[in-house]
Design an enzyme around this catalytic site. Structure first.
Site, PDB file in Angstrom:
ATOM      1  N   THR A  74       1.018  -1.190   0.095  1.00 42.79           N
ATOM      2  CA  THR A  74      -0.077   0.141  -0.326  1.00 42.79           C
ATOM      3  C   THR A  74       1.005   1.140  -0.034  1.00 42.79           C
ATOM      4  O   THR A  74       0.565   2.249  -1.239  1.00 42.79           O
ATOM      5  CB  THR A  74      -0.985   0.568   1.524  1.00 42.79           C
ATOM      6  OG1 THR A  74      -1.803  -1.026   0.891  1.00 42.79           O
ATOM      7  CG2 THR A  74      -1.702   1.523   1.787  1.00 42.79           C
ATOM      8  N   ASN A 153      -6.494  -8.996  -6.641  1.00 43.98           N
ATOM      9  CA  ASN A 153      -5.668  -9.760  -5.669  1.00 43.98           C
ATOM     10  C   ASN A 153      -7.446  -9.964  -5.166  1.00 43.98           C
ATOM     11  O   ASN A 153      -7.953 -11.023  -4.170  1.00 43.98           O
ATOM     12  CB  ASN A 153      -6.240  -8.293  -4.433  1.00 43.98           C
ATOM     13  CG  ASN A 153      -7.139  -7.558  -4.491  1.00 43.98           C
ATOM     14  OD1 ASN A 153      -7.392  -6.618  -5.796  1.00 43.98           O
ATOM     15  ND2 ASN A 153      -7.611  -6.910  -3.578  1.00 43.98           N
ATOM     16  N   SER A 201       4.122  -6.954  -0.632  1.00 46.00           N
ATOM     17  CA  SER A 201       4.625  -7.448   0.261  1.00 46.00           C
ATOM     18  C   SER A 201       5.342  -8.851   0.979  1.00 46.00           C
ATOM     19  O   SER A 201       4.578  -9.328   0.107  1.00 46.00           O
ATOM     20  CB  SER A 201       3.463  -7.156   1.262  1.00 46.00           C
ATOM     21  OG  SER A 201       3.021  -5.356   1.075  1.00 46.00           O
ATOM     22  N   CYS A 327      -9.221  -5.722   1.868  1.00 47.80           N
ATOM     23  CA  CYS A 327      -9.107  -4.239   2.918  1.00 47.80           C
ATOM     24  C   CYS A 327     -10.176  -3.663   2.139  1.00 47.80           C
ATOM     25  O   CYS A 327     -10.911  -3.055   3.308  1.00 47.80           O
ATOM     26  CB  CYS A 327      -8.424  -3.932   1.382  1.00 47.80           C
ATOM     27  SG  CYS A 327      -6.243  -4.260   1.666  1.00 47.80           S
TER      28      CYS A 327
END
Length: 374
Positions: A74, A153, A201, A327
């Site tokens: 992010t 995602n 990530s 998220c």
């Protein structure tokens, strides 16, 4: 939790025990500040950070000077998109992204729109994939910052990033990609794919939460500016004291992928084959969301006719699944990804993501199908 089944590995993964073992010393005895190079404590920590940076660079065929540590994808996405738009182009550009991007990319673009940038949000087809001709038509008009994720995602489909990179190079534009969901199973070569910046990530690849990286090509890096003011760490692009333990965790996760990704990918493909076979042999009236071939092997996003995903979850609380990306799961709005694919509301409401892990078993998949059938 031995009786529970976790099938939400795209949301996060556990830290691999081998990686954790490498991290632990940097929480205690090797506690030096990696930016304190005037004594051995700091130099030792700095050496560990440099080794981790090298491991990340090796995984994507980058230079170590092109890898910047962040708190996760992010932050990497925010830094890349905002800094490239504001500093490399100085507003004389268009920004191109996709309606199915991760929320942090879409929100970054919305913020830039408020600053006066023109942003185009590309449509996707019913498989969730862009039309390269749509992108090329825009690139012909004006230089652009293009931000398109590799693997989605939610639905796991793969965008054609090699072809996107070629178009960006042809039209003298900059290409950024979020590779957080694809790096665990797909080979990424930033040189071969003409990628100028990409984000990842650790916690998506069996590393710790709270650490990620941004690759920024040396060709554009020196024109960029940080989002946060501070002491000028990370090549003056991301200030703040690094955590050697977290950096080591990400570096070791990348090194492990360099050595073992093919083995992991083979396991995911076997599990997906079992999952599809079990679904076909069941009484479930299901449909797969997204392209069935052009996708990562550890994802299957499906809808079951006549079922509402959230209600299904209530009847099988021992199984962890996702009705959207983690998220956005706290909101009541329908998935922006599935909506962009123009699926009807009933299908969206019945959709959920099954994402397998390295230790997912055939027995767990059978238990999932049994529970869905009840």
């Amino acid at each position: 939790m031995s009786n529970k089944i976790y099938l939400d590995y795209q949301a996060t993964t556990p830290v691999d025990k081998r990686i954790l073992d490498k991290m632990i010393p940097y929480f205690s005895e090797n506690f030096g500040n990696p930016h304190s190079n005037n004594h051995e404590f700091g130099r030792s920590a700095n050496t560990a950070v440099d080794e981790a940076r090298t491991n990340i660079a090796n995984l994507i065929n980058a230079e170590t000077s092109e890898v910047i540590f962040t708190s996760g994808a992010t932050e990497s996405n925010n830094l890349a998109i905002k800094s490239i738009a504001k500093n490399f182009f100085e507003k004389d550009c268009q920004i191109i992204t996709v309606k199915t991007e991760h929320k942090c990319v879409l929100e970054s673009c919305h913020e830039l729109e408020q600053d006066g940038f023109k942003v185009t949000y590309l449509d996707v087809n019913e498989d969730g994939i862009i039309k390269l001709s749509d992108l090329e038509n825009l690139l012909k008009q004006k230089q652009a910052l293009v931000s398109i994720m590799h693997a989605n995602n939610e639905i796991g489909v793969l965008q054609p990033i090699k072809e996107i990179g070629e178009l960006c190079k042809k039209y003298n534009s900059i290409f950024h990609s979020d590779i957080a969901q694809s790096i665990g199973t797909q080979k990424i070569d930033v040189v071969e794919m003409n990628i100028d910046a990409c984000s990842l990530s650790a916690h998506k690849i069996y590393g710790p939460k709270g650490i990620g990286a941004l690759y920024i090509s040396n060709n554009i890096k020196n024109t960029l500016r940080p989002l946060m003011s501070g002491g000028g760490q990370e090549m003056n692009l991301r200030s703040g004291t690094l955590s050697p333990a977290l950096c080591v965790g990400l570096g070791e996760a990348c090194k492990d992928l360099t050595d073992n990704r093919e083995k992991y990918t083979k396991h995911f493909e076997e599990i997906k084959s079992i999952l599809v076979s079990e679904l076909n042999n069941s009484n479930l009236d299901y449909v797969i969301n997204g392209n069935t071939e052009q996708r990562i092997p550890n994802n299957l996003n499906i809808a079951i006719k006549g079922k509402v995903a959230e209600q299904l979850f209530n009847f099988m609380p021992h199984i962890a699944l996702s009705s959207g990306s983690a998220c956005t799961s706290g909101t009541i709005e329908r998935s922006h990804v599935l909506s962009a694919m123009k699926l009807d509301d009933d299908r969206i409401d019945g959709s959920f993501r099954i994402s397998a892990g390295r230790n997912t078993t055939k027995e767990e998949i059978k238990e999932l199908i049994k529970s869905l059938n009840n």
